[in-house]
Design an enzyme around this catalytic site. Structure first.
Site: not given
Ligand code: FCB
Length: 446
Positions: A175, A355
């Site tokens: 991320e 995720e």
């Protein structure tokens, strides 16, 4: 409680080679903040800034995973997963971010990888889940400095030399939007800087570091898959108005296209470059090509959609919608829409949902945690993934966030994402209802 789908029925919707996993990250679970020569990270520093972490928590002990490796490996194995996604703490391996390797730090990850393989679990590693060596931030500018990207590529090589023959998958970053925007623009994550120009220069250096590391890792002829993990919160306008549509388009550009265009189209999106004006990053010749080096996979972290309007450019929920304990809207449809949109707009490598999961206020009662809501969240998002696969999206695996309750960044320990409960006073682990359900899904005959 709503009716549960029979697990075998759900399981049958996935290819037989589909990878089923659980995920964690180093800072959130390891603890042992200064054990065996580990250097400080920017998160060790940030946790000491008064008010930065909601409950005043730190990563000093976390889940004490560093000292409980063997029993945690048994716990992972007991869930029946085929893969485990974890991250490597850079300052454990290189305490100041450059120079000599801290042997005990690297040895820890070697024990982790070998322990997984011994239990028939595939290691999916991430090199950077936000814990930059503090020294690089304190004295060298952190990700604002172009040099940090070169240091990262050296670190990647150090890790790959030792573990590259046994890893199944290696992601450079987790991320980069979070590292850049929450860390350097909004200042709510480490290193706590609030400056849009710095943030976008940092985002460029993060992506550059990915490209430099990819080049080095490719040159080593590793057998493992190489790629990157991106967070995606699909953006929709709050109303039909033109102005809200405009804001939604900009937010989509900052959040998603900034990364996917650079990585998979070879250039930053022009509308965002124009919107940034003088805050757009300085880019050197050859950077764009490096960033767009082919990946073997892309990881997508999905939790919730985003609603955008002129008054509120990025809200995680529509009013009245069901939300998790983070205030994030529960919207599985938006995950299948996202996957279909990516297929339409990009030529992506195979996708892993690296995720997905939810925080709820779990109650530990008599040795049980009945988290039906989390089980339903996971189940409904798996249905969304199955739908996308059935419509032609190449999704190869799914990782629940998270294996166990852990340090949830600026929220500290108050938000629980685990399918395993952690009692922070005793550090005892208890598999929750959602964990038992996930295991039954993985064991279901297909
Ligand atoms: C993601 C992070 C992960 C976790 C979840 C809830 O953005 O990658 O570490 O905190 O959110």
């Amino acid at each position: 409680m709503t009716q549960q789908l029979p697990v075998a029925e759900l399981r049958r919707r996935f290819p037989s080679k589909f990878i089923w996993g659980v995920a964690t990250s180093a800072f959130q679970i390891e603890g042992a903040a200064s054990a065996d020569g580990k250097g400080a990270s920017i998160w060790d520093d940030f946790c000491r800034v008064p008010g930065a972490i909601a409950d005043g928590g730190t990563g000093d002990v976390a889940c004490d995973h560093y000292h409980r490796l063997e029993s945690d490996l048994d716990l992972i194995a007991d869930l029946g997963v085929s893969a485990y996604r974890f991250s490597i703490c850079w300052p454990r391996v290189q305490p100041t971010g450059t120079g000599p390797v801290n042997e005990p730090g690297l040895a820890f990850y070697e024990r982790l990888v070998d322990g997984l393989l011994k239990r028939n679990i595939q290691p999916y590693a991430t090199l950077y889940h936000w814990d930059l060596p503090a020294e690089l931030q304190r004295n060298h500018g952190g990700w604002l400095a172009r040099d940090t990207a070169y240091r990262f590529a050296e670190y990647a090589e150090v890790v790959a030399r030792r573990l590259g023959d046994r890893l199944v998958s290696l992601a450079t970053h987790n991320e980069p939007w979070v590292s850049a925007v929450l860390g350097y623009e909004r200042g709510v994550f480490a290193p706590g800087i609030k400056d849009r120009r710095i943030a976008y220069q940092a985002s460029h250096h993060l992506l550059l570091s990915h490209g430099l590391a990819m080049e080095v890792l490719r040159g080593m002829g590793l057998k493992c898959d190489l790629g990157i993990v991106l967070n995606m919160s699909p953006v929709s306008p709050a109303t039909d108005s033109e102005i809200d549509a405009h804001h939604a388009r900009l937010e989509d550009g900052r959040l998603i296209r900034w990364y996917t265009d650079a990585l998979f189209k070879g250039a930053y999106p022009q509308d965002i470059v124009e919107y940034l004006g003088a805050d757009a990053p300085r880019i050197e010749a050859g950077d764009a090509e490096l960033i767009a080096k082919p990946c073997d996979f892309v990881g997508i972290n999905y939790y919730h959609p985003t609603v955008s309007s002129s008054s509120n450019p990025a809200s995680p929920a529509t009013s009245g919608a069901a939300v998790t304990d983070m205030g994030w809207e529960v919207a599985p449809r938006s995950l299948s829409d996202l996957l279909l949109r990516l297929k339409r707009d990009y030529r992506l490598p195979p996708i892993y949902i690296t995720e997905n999961g939810a925080a709820y206020r779990d109650q530990y009662v008599n040795g049980r945690v009945d988290d039906e809501q989390r089980q339903q969240y996971i189940e409904s998002h798996l249905v969304a993934v199955a739908e996308a696969i059935e419509r032609g999206v190449d999704v190869r695996g799914y990782f629940v966030w998270s294996l166990m309750d852990n340090f949830e960044w600026a929220e500290g320990y108050r938000k629980r994402f685990g399918i395993v409960h952690v009692d922070y006073s005793t550090l005892r682990r208890t598999v929750k209802h959602s964990g038992l359900w996930y295991r039954s899904l993985l064991r279901a005959a297909i």
